[in-house]
Design a protein around this motif. Sequence first.
Motif, short mmCIF file in Angstrom:
data_model
loop_
_atom_site.label_atom_id
_atom_site.label_comp_id
_atom_site.label_asym_id
_atom_site.label_seq_id
_atom_site.Cartn_x
_atom_site.Cartn_y
_atom_site.Cartn_z
N ASP A 1 32.56 44.03 44.13
CA ASP A 1 33.12 44.04 43.02
C ASP A 1 34.40 44.55 42.55
OD1 ASP A 1 30.47 42.52 41.74
OD2 ASP A 1 29.98 44.84 41.06
N GLU A 2 34.78 45.51 43.50
CA GLU A 2 35.97 46.01 42.89
C GLU A 2 36.91 45.75 43.38
OE1 GLU A 2 38.78 49.81 44.22
OE2 GLU A 2 36.13 50.31 43.67
N ILE A 3 36.49 45.35 44.64
CA ILE A 3 37.91 44.00 45.68
C ILE A 3 37.78 42.30 45.42
CG2 ILE A 3 37.71 43.17 48.03
CD1 ILE A 3 36.39 45.70 49.08
N TYR A 4 36.77 42.70 44.82
CA TYR A 4 37.42 41.21 44.21
C TYR A 4 38.06 40.91 43.20
CZ TYR A 4 35.58 36.03 42.10
OH TYR A 4 35.32 34.64 41.55
N GLU A 5 37.95 41.55 41.91
CA GLU A 5 39.06 41.55 40.66
C GLU A 5 40.09 42.58 40.98
OE1 GLU A 5 37.45 40.69 38.33
OE2 GLU A 5 35.78 39.84 39.14
N HIS A 6 40.54 43.34 42.05
CA HIS A 6 41.27 43.38 42.38
C HIS A 6 42.03 42.01 43.15
CE1 HIS A 6 44.57 46.26 45.23
NE2 HIS A 6 45.02 45.36 44.44
N PHE A 7 41.39 41.34 43.93
CA PHE A 7 41.94 40.30 45.01
C PHE A 7 42.37 38.98 43.73
CE2 PHE A 7 40.90 36.20 47.18
CZ PHE A 7 42.25 36.23 47.97
N LYS A 8 40.99 39.26 42.42
CA LYS A 8 42.04 37.61 41.32
C LYS A 8 43.15 38.28 40.76
CE LYS A 8 38.06 37.77 39.33
NZ LYS A 8 37.21 37.54 38.35
N LYS A 9 43.07 39.45 40.44
CA LYS A 9 44.63 40.08 39.50
C LYS A 9 45.39 39.98 40.84
CE LYS A 9 45.18 44.90 39.08
NZ LYS A 9 47.11 44.78 39.64
N ASP A 10 45.43 39.71 42.10
CA ASP A 10 46.90 40.67 43.03
C ASP A 10 47.31 39.47 43.45
OD1 ASP A 10 46.64 43.18 42.31
OD2 ASP A 10 46.82 43.45 44.36
N PHE A 11 46.19 38.27 43.77
CA PHE A 11 45.85 37.05 43.68
C PHE A 11 46.21 35.67 43.51
CE2 PHE A 11 47.17 39.82 47.38
CZ PHE A 11 47.80 39.57 48.11
#
Length: 151
Positions: free
Chosen positions: A55-65
């Motif tokens: 969940d953390e990786i997914y949210e961070h990925f959507k924010k940064d990319f």
Amino acid sequence: MSLGPAGASLNPDEAENFEDMEKQFAVKAVQHMATYWAILEKMKGSQLRLTKIDDEIYEHFKKDFPEFDPTETINEDTMKSKEGKERWRNFMMAYEKKIDDYNFGTMLRANPKYEYGEKETIFAMRMQFYAIEIARNRQGLNDWVYEQAHA
């Protein structure tokens, strides 16, 4: 084999290719690829968790990319451009102490519609693999692998 004086940092842009080291990386990358494919054949990607912090990786990925579309073919030139490398490096460093082998090389399908193959596979870092495959799994883009294996 010597990589230089103890404690010296190794600059990957200036390092020689060490054949044995490259073979070991390749073997581990191929094993990772085969294991992931076998898991996708046994379980729908949409039901799969790749890490404890998906969940953390997914949210961070959507924010940064935010421009990344998991349904599309990855533009490897953009990903590996100077700007692309910098963006990914910044993203990946957040996981240095959270994910084992976060910066280890692995194989990534350029497009979720195809199996791994010579023209469909790119070399990526483990965190790139996790971010992209988690996004694909969340959208059910890898479920076809399971369905095909059970047809």
